[in-house]
Motif scaffolding. Sequence first.
Motif, PDB file in Angstrom:
ATOM      1  N   GLU A   4       0.795  -1.048  -0.078  1.00  0.00           N
ATOM      2  CA  GLU A   4      -0.009   0.187  -0.026  1.00  0.00           C
ATOM      3  C   GLU A   4       0.507   1.009   0.248  1.00  0.00           C
ATOM      4  O   GLU A   4       0.992   2.464  -1.184  1.00  0.00           O
ATOM      5  N   ALA A   5       2.538   1.068   0.333  1.00  0.00           N
ATOM      6  CA  ALA A   5       2.813   2.645   0.749  1.00  0.00           C
ATOM      7  C   ALA A   5       3.611   1.924  -0.350  1.00  0.00           C
ATOM      8  O   ALA A   5       3.522   3.545  -1.236  1.00  0.00           O
ATOM      9  N   ALA A   6       3.938   1.744  -1.342  1.00  0.00           N
ATOM     10  CA  ALA A   6       4.686   1.548  -2.519  1.00  0.00           C
ATOM     11  C   ALA A   6       3.793   2.173  -3.116  1.00  0.00           C
ATOM     12  O   ALA A   6       3.947   2.656  -4.130  1.00  0.00           O
ATOM     13  N   ALA A   7       2.085   1.553  -3.100  1.00  0.00           N
ATOM     14  CA  ALA A   7       1.529   2.332  -4.780  1.00  0.00           C
ATOM     15  C   ALA A   7       1.240   3.869  -3.747  1.00  0.00           C
ATOM     16  O   ALA A   7       0.488   4.552  -5.544  1.00  0.00           O
ATOM     17  N   ALA A   8       1.754   4.330  -2.806  1.00  0.00           N
ATOM     18  CA  ALA A   8       1.321   5.383  -2.705  1.00  0.00           C
ATOM     19  C   ALA A   8       2.019   6.824  -3.232  1.00  0.00           C
ATOM     20  O   ALA A   8       1.489   7.834  -3.641  1.00  0.00           O
ATOM     21  N   SER A   9       3.353   6.045  -3.481  1.00  0.00           N
ATOM     22  CA  SER A   9       4.097   6.883  -4.279  1.00  0.00           C
ATOM     23  C   SER A   9       4.455   6.766  -5.618  1.00  0.00           C
ATOM     24  O   SER A   9       5.316   5.222  -5.910  1.00  0.00           O
ATOM     25  N   LEU A  10       4.200   6.755  -7.224  1.00  0.00           N
ATOM     26  CA  LEU A  10       4.317   6.669  -8.115  1.00  0.00           C
ATOM     27  C   LEU A  10       5.349   6.795  -8.605  1.00  0.00           C
ATOM     28  O   LEU A  10       5.631   8.019  -8.517  1.00  0.00           O
ATOM     29  N   ASN A  11       5.756   5.853  -9.161  1.00  0.00           N
ATOM     30  CA  ASN A  11       7.618   6.602  -9.261  1.00  0.00           C
ATOM     31  C   ASN A  11       7.214   6.746 -11.519  1.00  0.00           C
ATOM     32  O   ASN A  11       7.040   5.932 -11.713  1.00  0.00           O
ATOM     33  N   ALA A 126      -5.427  11.683 -21.874  1.00  0.00           N
ATOM     34  CA  ALA A 126      -5.117  13.332 -20.658  1.00  0.00           C
ATOM     35  C   ALA A 126      -6.080  13.041 -19.324  1.00  0.00           C
ATOM     36  O   ALA A 126      -5.382  12.981 -18.211  1.00  0.00           O
ATOM     37  N   ILE A 127      -7.533  13.379 -19.003  1.00  0.00           N
ATOM     38  CA  ILE A 127      -7.905  12.898 -18.205  1.00  0.00           C
ATOM     39  C   ILE A 127      -7.997  11.850 -17.575  1.00  0.00           C
ATOM     40  O   ILE A 127      -7.990  11.445 -16.315  1.00  0.00           O
ATOM     41  N   PHE A 128      -8.442  10.760 -18.123  1.00  0.00           N
ATOM     42  CA  PHE A 128      -8.151   9.183 -17.200  1.00  0.00           C
ATOM     43  C   PHE A 128      -6.931   8.738 -17.173  1.00  0.00           C
ATOM     44  O   PHE A 128      -7.150   7.745 -15.979  1.00  0.00           O
ATOM     45  N   ILE A 129      -5.607   9.141 -17.492  1.00  0.00           N
ATOM     46  CA  ILE A 129      -4.878   9.152 -17.165  1.00  0.00           C
ATOM     47  C   ILE A 129      -4.613   9.696 -16.017  1.00  0.00           C
ATOM     48  O   ILE A 129      -3.880   9.230 -15.192  1.00  0.00           O
ATOM     49  N   ALA A 130      -4.874  11.167 -16.013  1.00  0.00           N
ATOM     50  CA  ALA A 130      -4.739  11.340 -14.489  1.00  0.00           C
ATOM     51  C   ALA A 130      -5.803  10.719 -13.122  1.00  0.00           C
ATOM     52  O   ALA A 130      -5.327  10.581 -12.240  1.00  0.00           O
ATOM     53  N   LEU A 131      -6.316  10.508 -13.736  1.00  0.00           N
ATOM     54  CA  LEU A 131      -7.898   9.842 -12.464  1.00  0.00           C
ATOM     55  C   LEU A 131      -6.897   8.799 -12.609  1.00  0.00           C
ATOM     56  O   LEU A 131      -7.596   7.759 -11.662  1.00  0.00           O
ATOM     57  N   LEU A 136      -4.376   5.009  -8.499  1.00  0.00           N
ATOM     58  CA  LEU A 136      -3.447   3.854  -8.232  1.00  0.00           C
ATOM     59  C   LEU A 136      -2.842   4.457  -6.991  1.00  0.00           C
ATOM     60  O   LEU A 136      -2.077   3.375  -6.173  1.00  0.00           O
ATOM     61  N   GLN A 137      -3.019   5.729  -6.412  1.00  0.00           N
ATOM     62  CA  GLN A 137      -2.307   6.224  -5.415  1.00  0.00           C
ATOM     63  C   GLN A 137      -3.021   5.448  -4.473  1.00  0.00           C
ATOM     64  O   GLN A 137      -2.240   5.946  -2.907  1.00  0.00           O
ATOM     65  N   THR A 138      -4.099   5.381  -4.562  1.00  0.00           N
ATOM     66  CA  THR A 138      -4.983   4.936  -3.711  1.00  0.00           C
ATOM     67  C   THR A 138      -4.847   3.219  -3.202  1.00  0.00           C
ATOM     68  O   THR A 138      -4.908   2.953  -1.867  1.00  0.00           O
ATOM     69  N   GLY A 139      -4.364   2.679  -3.660  1.00  0.00           N
ATOM     70  CA  GLY A 139      -3.970   0.863  -3.337  1.00  0.00           C
ATOM     71  C   GLY A 139      -4.099   0.452  -4.429  1.00  0.00           C
ATOM     72  O   GLY A 139      -4.158   0.794  -5.575  1.00  0.00           O
ATOM     73  N   THR A 140      -3.366  -0.745  -3.889  1.00  0.00           N
ATOM     74  CA  THR A 140      -3.202  -1.865  -5.002  1.00  0.00           C
ATOM     75  C   THR A 140      -4.156  -1.874  -5.300  1.00  0.00           C
ATOM     76  O   THR A 140      -4.000  -3.234  -6.484  1.00  0.00           O
TER      77      THR A 140
END
Length: 348
Positions: A4-11, A126-131, A136-140
Amino acid sequence: MPVEAAAASLNTIGTPWLWAATILGLLGLLAVDFVITRRPHAVSMREAIGWTVFYLALPIAFGFFVWARFGGTPAAEFFTGYVVEKSLSVDNLFVFMLLLAAFAVPAQLAQRVLLYGIVGALVLRAIFIALGAAVLQTGTWAFVLFGAILLITAVKVMRDAVRGGEHEIDIDQMRSVRLLRRFMPVTQEYHGSRLTVIRDGARTLTPMALVVAAVFMTDIVFAVDSVPAVYGVTEDPYLVFATNAFALLGLRALYFVLHNALSSLRYLNHGLALILAFIGVKLVLHWAHGVWPALPEVPTLLSLGIIIGVLVIVTLASIAANRRDARALAAAAPDEQSETRSPAETNH
């Protein structure tokens, strides 16, 4: 590190400068396309091939830039995502071809319609990518969601492909067309690339506006499938955007190159269904590996090989089936001619 922590920060390799340069380059290329299509004209094969080669060379050069600057892994993810998006964009072209035929778009206006479709697709992606990045940052669990979307889509695409039959579009039944006709009058004839004209003192839509609206609605449907598919290859929002942008930019020219060949790729949807299902399974395995490390993940290079292999197989299978049908028609032709001969001709 917990999943979950890994998902919180996208590389991501997308620095502010790289994002700015990419967006400025994209806007510049779109501006050039609008200048080219400002004067309606029928596109020659030479012109279409020239622009297609240019738009195929761009992502190759960009991929090598990513390789030199950021390493082999991001470059492999970019090339894999680009192949996925390009194969899905060919399916876009087939739908665009049906829409252009259904709306009887004049040949000299076809590329302007395609350009509107590309711009709409870029905005929606672009909109869907941002969403997608936010999810993804909310969890796996997001990988399971994306995987489920792709698996459901794969089943639908394969079911439609197995059923076969001719694809037809009834423009009178399209919701976007009926909605526009309800609020504004529409002229019977095209007025160049104009979307509206003044008729009897009132603002009136042209058929160009209807086909652009139909293309835009189609873009929404494809964005729902396309963005999760490339997120199955890379979690980097910048690479997801770059693969989508490069895949879409050359569609206008590629349409005229593949116009006659699109209908011959009879097994294209079978292949796309397999690719979507494969990426869906890959996403679920990626989530499961974070929970149960003993479960394997699918490497990016293996994904690239499988995707290219599927596309090659469906292309060769389509070519073989078309040749088989052509031979069958050629063999049946003499029999039909002999049956139509009169008895006198037969005796003679």
